[in-house]
Every structure is written in C-alpha cells, then in structure tokens.
Design a protein around this motif. Structure first.
Motif, PDB file in Angstrom:
ATOM      1  N   SER A 241      -4.702   7.114   1.010  1.00 15.46           N
ATOM      2  CA  SER A 241      -3.847   7.914   0.020  1.00 15.46           C
ATOM      3  C   SER A 241      -3.385   6.780  -0.828  1.00 15.46           C
ATOM      4  CB  SER A 241      -2.166   7.826   0.940  1.00 15.46           C
ATOM      5  OG  SER A 241      -1.322   6.825   0.889  1.00 15.46           O
ATOM      6  N   ASP A 242      -3.826   7.963  -2.010  1.00 16.28           N
ATOM      7  CA  ASP A 242      -2.637   7.164  -3.445  1.00 16.28           C
ATOM      8  C   ASP A 242      -4.289   5.733  -3.988  1.00 16.28           C
ATOM      9  OD1 ASP A 242      -1.597   9.165  -3.767  1.00 16.28           O
ATOM     10  OD2 ASP A 242       0.553   8.027  -3.549  1.00 16.28           O
ATOM     11  N   GLY A 243      -4.952   6.275  -3.394  1.00 16.27           N
ATOM     12  CA  GLY A 243      -6.285   4.866  -3.801  1.00 16.27           C
ATOM     13  C   GLY A 243      -6.818   5.105  -5.170  1.00 16.27           C
ATOM     14  N   ALA A 244      -6.292   6.301  -5.786  1.00 11.15           N
ATOM     15  CA  ALA A 244      -6.948   6.340  -7.645  1.00 11.15           C
ATOM     16  C   ALA A 244      -5.631   5.466  -8.695  1.00 11.15           C
ATOM     17  CB  ALA A 244      -7.073   7.518  -8.209  1.00 11.15           C
ATOM     18  N   GLN A 245      -4.519   5.328  -7.508  1.00 11.65           N
ATOM     19  CA  GLN A 245      -3.383   4.744  -8.662  1.00 11.65           C
ATOM     20  C   GLN A 245      -3.196   3.365  -7.725  1.00 11.65           C
ATOM     21  OE1 GLN A 245      -0.691   7.547  -7.802  1.00 11.65           O
ATOM     22  NE2 GLN A 245       0.456   6.708  -6.926  1.00 11.65           N
ATOM     23  N   SER A 246      -3.612   2.866  -7.393  1.00  7.58           N
ATOM     24  CA  SER A 246      -3.697   0.603  -6.132  1.00  7.58           C
ATOM     25  C   SER A 246      -4.643   0.269  -6.987  1.00  7.58           C
ATOM     26  CB  SER A 246      -3.906   1.610  -4.911  1.00  7.58           C
ATOM     27  OG  SER A 246      -3.045   2.268  -4.071  1.00  7.58           O
TER      28      SER A 246
ATOM     29  N   LEU B 198       8.061  -6.312   0.600  1.00  6.42           N
ATOM     30  CA  LEU B 198       6.649  -5.885   0.592  1.00  6.42           C
ATOM     31  C   LEU B 198       7.105  -3.538   0.826  1.00  6.42           C
ATOM     32  CD1 LEU B 198       3.849  -5.291   1.847  1.00  6.42           C
ATOM     33  CD2 LEU B 198       5.251  -6.283   4.027  1.00  6.42           C
ATOM     34  N   ARG B 199       6.298  -2.966   0.211  1.00  7.74           N
ATOM     35  CA  ARG B 199       7.007  -1.624   0.765  1.00  7.74           C
ATOM     36  C   ARG B 199       5.197  -1.032   1.163  1.00  7.74           C
ATOM     37  NH1 ARG B 199       5.329   3.855  -2.721  1.00  7.74           N
ATOM     38  NH2 ARG B 199       4.426   4.225  -0.655  1.00  7.74           N
ATOM     39  N   GLY B 200       5.006  -0.136   2.224  1.00  7.47           N
ATOM     40  CA  GLY B 200       4.487   0.758   2.777  1.00  7.47           C
ATOM     41  C   GLY B 200       4.915   1.763   3.483  1.00  7.47           C
TER      42      GLY B 200
ATOM     43  N   PRO C 263       1.035  -1.337  -0.388  1.00  7.58           N
ATOM     44  CA  PRO C 263      -0.299   0.294   0.214  1.00  7.58           C
ATOM     45  C   PRO C 263       0.729   1.080  -0.047  1.00  7.58           C
ATOM     46  CG  PRO C 263       0.269  -0.923   1.813  1.00  7.58           C
ATOM     47  CD  PRO C 263       0.740  -1.746   1.272  1.00  7.58           C
ATOM     48  N   CYS C 264       0.248   2.110  -0.913  1.00  7.90           N
ATOM     49  CA  CYS C 264       1.147   3.685  -0.217  1.00  7.90           C
ATOM     50  C   CYS C 264       1.249   3.382   1.030  1.00  7.90           C
ATOM     51  CB  CYS C 264       0.040   5.362  -0.833  1.00  7.90           C
ATOM     52  SG  CYS C 264       0.761   6.563  -0.695  1.00  7.90           S
ATOM     53  N   SER C 265       0.197   3.707   2.150  1.00 13.78           N
ATOM     54  CA  SER C 265       0.178   3.952   2.990  1.00 13.78           C
ATOM     55  C   SER C 265       0.268   2.856   4.153  1.00 13.78           C
ATOM     56  CB  SER C 265      -0.427   5.184   4.434  1.00 13.78           C
ATOM     57  OG  SER C 265      -0.127   6.417   3.064  1.00 13.78           O
TER      58      SER C 265
ATOM     59  N   VAL D 143       4.890  -0.701  -7.108  1.00 10.66           N
ATOM     60  CA  VAL D 143       3.490  -0.819  -7.563  1.00 10.66           C
ATOM     61  C   VAL D 143       2.730  -0.949  -6.346  1.00 10.66           C
ATOM     62  CG1 VAL D 143       3.393  -1.972  -9.449  1.00 10.66           C
ATOM     63  CG2 VAL D 143       3.017  -3.544  -7.801  1.00 10.66           C
ATOM     64  N   GLU D 144       1.572  -0.250  -6.504  1.00 11.27           N
ATOM     65  CA  GLU D 144       0.583  -0.017  -4.846  1.00 11.27           C
ATOM     66  C   GLU D 144      -0.338  -0.760  -5.059  1.00 11.27           C
ATOM     67  OE1 GLU D 144       2.620   4.516  -3.430  1.00 11.27           O
ATOM     68  OE2 GLU D 144       0.703   4.588  -4.566  1.00 11.27           O
ATOM     69  N   VAL D 145      -0.756  -1.050  -3.978  1.00 12.22           N
ATOM     70  CA  VAL D 145      -1.693  -2.022  -3.588  1.00 12.22           C
ATOM     71  C   VAL D 145      -2.273  -2.131  -2.804  1.00 12.22           C
ATOM     72  CG1 VAL D 145      -0.397  -4.023  -5.803  1.00 12.22           C
ATOM     73  CG2 VAL D 145      -0.452  -4.024  -3.564  1.00 12.22           C
TER      74      VAL D 145
ATOM     75  N   PHE E 231       5.755   6.806   7.131  1.00 13.37           N
ATOM     76  CA  PHE E 231       5.879   8.673   7.581  1.00 13.37           C
ATOM     77  C   PHE E 231       5.875   9.155   5.975  1.00 13.37           C
ATOM     78  CE2 PHE E 231       9.060   6.963  10.521  1.00 13.37           C
ATOM     79  CZ  PHE E 231       8.218   7.903  11.684  1.00 13.37           C
ATOM     80  N   LYS E 232       4.719   9.599   6.245  1.00 15.48           N
ATOM     81  CA  LYS E 232       4.041  10.325   4.670  1.00 15.48           C
ATOM     82  C   LYS E 232       4.737  11.809   4.560  1.00 15.48           C
ATOM     83  CE  LYS E 232       2.105   7.935   2.414  1.00 15.48           C
ATOM     84  NZ  LYS E 232       3.014   7.279   1.095  1.00 15.48           N
ATOM     85  N   PRO E 233       5.286  11.686   2.802  1.00 15.14           N
ATOM     86  CA  PRO E 233       5.332  13.650   2.351  1.00 15.14           C
ATOM     87  C   PRO E 233       4.044  14.059   2.100  1.00 15.14           C
ATOM     88  CG  PRO E 233       6.519  11.933   0.939  1.00 15.14           C
ATOM     89  CD  PRO E 233       5.721  11.296   2.159  1.00 15.14           C
TER      90      PRO E 233
ATOM     91  N   ALA F  68       2.823   3.748 -10.351  1.00 16.83           N
ATOM     92  CA  ALA F  68       2.052   3.954 -10.036  1.00 16.83           C
ATOM     93  C   ALA F  68       1.412   5.413  -9.625  1.00 16.83           C
ATOM     94  CB  ALA F  68       1.590   3.313  -8.175  1.00 16.83           C
ATOM     95  N   HIS F  69       2.889   6.207  -9.103  1.00 14.84           N
ATOM     96  CA  HIS F  69       3.266   7.695  -9.160  1.00 14.84           C
ATOM     97  C   HIS F  69       3.618   8.234 -10.175  1.00 14.84           C
ATOM     98  CE1 HIS F  69       3.635   5.868  -5.474  1.00 14.84           C
ATOM     99  NE2 HIS F  69       3.576   7.499  -4.479  1.00 14.84           N
ATOM    100  N   GLY F  70       4.256   7.428 -11.472  1.00 18.49           N
ATOM    101  CA  GLY F  70       4.303   7.485 -12.696  1.00 18.49           C
ATOM    102  C   GLY F  70       2.763   7.815 -13.311  1.00 18.49           C
TER     103      GLY F  70
HETATM  104 MN    MN Z   1       1.885   6.716  -3.389  1.00 18.93          MN
END
Ligand code: MN
Ligand code: PEP
Length: 338
Positions: free
Chosen positions: A309-314, A126-128, A102-104, A298-300, A131-133, A272-274
């Motif tokens: 955060s970033d649901g539209a690209q997940s 695994l990403r996540g 996930p993004c967060s 990739v964000e899932v 601390f979110k900018p 995803a951010h691209g």
């Molecule tokens: Mn993100």
C-alpha cells in the motif's frame, strides 16, 4: 468559559469554584499549572452563565469566554503548548519528532528492517498499519494482530515507541495491548463513538484531519477525546481533497500555523498522504517544519515499488536518511532541533 485562578490560589478557593460550576449544572475541567489553576466550565449552554458570579469569588483572577466551539482544545484554555511524553519521546517540545515507517506492516522481517533504519537515521517513533482503512474491500486490509506483534517486537529491538491505526472502538482493547499511540485515520476523524472511547482511555491519540474536513472540524473531533478526560491528543495535517488532481491530496500548509495559533495541541505534518508522491515528500516536509509543525509522519519502505500500500508516496530507507539530514538544517533555521 474559563475561570483563571490567582497565582497560588488556595485549594479551598479552587474547590469552591468547582462546586459552584457543578451546582450550575456544568462539567469542570481542571488544569493545574505550576502556579496557576485554570478551571474550564464545559456545557452546551455555557454562554448563559454570568461571568460576574465567579469574578467575585475568592481566589479568582478573571473569567474568559472562549469564543470557539472547541474549549479544551483551544489556545485560550492553555497558553502553554502541550507536550506529550511517549516512553521518553517528547511530542510538542523543542525537538521535531520524526515518525516513520511503512504504510502497512507486511512481514516481520520487513518491519524489523525498517525499524532499525528509522532508528539509525534519527527517527523517534515507528509507524506501521496493521488494520488498514482501504478504499476498496478487495485491497490488502492489513495483517491485524500479527502485524501488531511484529511492531511490538520492533519496539523491543530498537526502543522506538510505536504508532498504529485503530479503525473502530471494538479494536481499542486489542490495539491498546501493543501500541504506544493510537492513530485515528482521515476516514475516521468524525467517528464520534471511536473518539469518545479513546477519550476514556489513557494512551495518546494521533488524530488526522478528515479527507474533506475543516480545521474547526478537526479541533472539534479533538474536543471529543479531550472532553472524555484524555488530554494526550495530537492533530495531523495530512492533506485535504480539493479540485486539484496533480497530487493525491492538497497539503494545507496554512493549517499548521492556524492550528498552532488556535490550539495548544502538538501539530504533526504528513507529507506522504499530503502529496501522494515520494518526489514531493521532502519539499513539503521541509515546508511543514518551517511553518511550525512539531513533528512529521512519513512513509518509508525498503522497496517502494513492491509495497502492498502507498508505495508511490514512500521513501526508500536511503532517501529517508538523506531527508533527515536536510530537515535538521530547516529545523535549526526556525529555532528547533531534530
Ligand atoms: Mn498510508
Ligand atoms: C495511513 O497513515 O497509512 C493512512 C491510512 O492515512 P490517512 O488516514 O491519512 O489516509
């Protein structure tokens, strides 16, 4: 400048060159290959050194000028591509490395669910974000250390190494207690004090391209980490800001072969951010692999519509699993594995 030693040059010959470089007031970076040692001569006025003063020394095969302003990041410095080992996952080798999550990190149960799904689908890291900018100070800023603890538990359960963002040098100690890879986000690509501090520690660094950064600026930022002594750096194309508004960012597909040609560092694509749109993530992911990326981030999310955060690209967990199947064929078509 780079001093290339002869195959199996004697340790005393290498030492003599190192001493000469230091006498001249430059820093040395030694790269020891199986047969051959390469000595990087690092310093602001490196162009002032005479190549010839090294070429007459015993054990020296030749010297090379590195024309680019980045030296240690340059392909001239290491013809062999760098492979970074993270708990047994090889980043930069023949296998395309899939980093997903996930993004967060939103909760313990959520990150555990995603981690198991990523593992099952064949993901390797695994990403996540903990601390979110965020562009707005009113948006969710991440769970902080609680999020890091959930990530660590997900690693324990699945064996997947974890990657998470570090936003400032003051957080390196805390984030480093948990993470396997430090992510530097696009808003921090030119935070030189953060980059210098990451160069002084030994965990791998995943460096994203700045929002309006050039490829050269990205490699110069990598150089900050490398010149501090940490050679475990991978760079990430995550889209740049252009005049185009149809997508969140413009994924610069050119950057992937350019980075592979100019640098020996592993190159990761972030579709995803691209793109900012989950509908486009699959196509751009495939394009990135076809263009030579060593891995993807990739964000899932189990329920993108409710993401913090970033649901539209997940991607949903199912869509991620399907993408893995499709990517395997693209990877094989370009002589890679997934
Ligand atoms: Mn993100
Ligand atoms: C992220 O990976 O969630 C992120 C914030 O990415 P970027 O720094 O590329 O915007």
């Amino acid at each position: 400048m780079i001093v290339v030693m002869k195959n199996h040059a004697e340790p005393a010959q290498i030492e003599a060159v190192v001493q000469r470089v230091e006498e001249l007031g430059y820093k040395v970076h030694l790269s020891r290959g199986e047969a051959r040692t390469i000595i990087g001569v690092i310093g602001a006025d490196e162009h002032l050194i005479q190549n010839s003063s090294f070429e007459v020394m015993d054990g020296v095969e030749r010297t090379m000028r590195v024309m680019q302003p980045y030296k240690l990041a340059s392909r001239d410095f290491s013809a062999a591509s760098t492979v970074i080992d993270v708990n047994g996952v090889q980043i930069g080798g023949p296998k395309i490395v899939m980093m997903a999550g996930p993004c967060s990190v939103e909760s313990r149960s959520m990150i555990l669910e995603v981690a198991h799904a990523v593992k099952e689908a064949g993901g390797s890291v695994l990403r996540g974000g903990a601390f979110k900018p965020r562009s707005s100070p009113y948006s969710f800023q991440g769970l902080g250390e609680e999020g890091l603890k959930h990530l660590a538990e997900a690693r324990e359960q699945t064996g997947l190494p974890i990657i998470t963002e570090v936003m400032g040098s003051e957080d390196i100690g805390l984030v480093g207690e948990y993470t396997d890879i430090f992510q530097v986000g696009a808003r921090n690509t030119q935070n030189y004090s953060l980059l210098k501090a990451l160069g002084k520690q030994s965990k791998p660094v995943f460096l994203k391209r700045g929002i309006s950064g050039t490829v050269q600026e990205l490699l110069m930022s990598a150089e900050y980490i490398l010149s501090g002594g940490n050679m475990k750096v991978m760079v990430c194309e995550r889209g740049i800001r252009t005049y185009e508004t149809a997508t969140r960012n413009t994924f610069d597909i050119n950057a992937i072969p350019v980075l592979k040609e100019q640098s020996h560092l592993p190159v990761i694509g972030d579709p995803a951010h691209g793109t900012g749109m989950w509908q486009l993530v699959g196509a751009v992911a495939k394009a990135a692999v076809a263009a030579g990326a060593d891995g993807l981030m990739v964000e899932v999310h189990p329920d993108p519509a409710r993401a913090w955060s970033d649901g539209a690209q997940s991607l949903t967990l199912e869509r991620f699993s399907r993408l893995m199947q499709e990517l395997r064929q693209v990877a094989q078509a370009v002589g890679r594995d997934l």
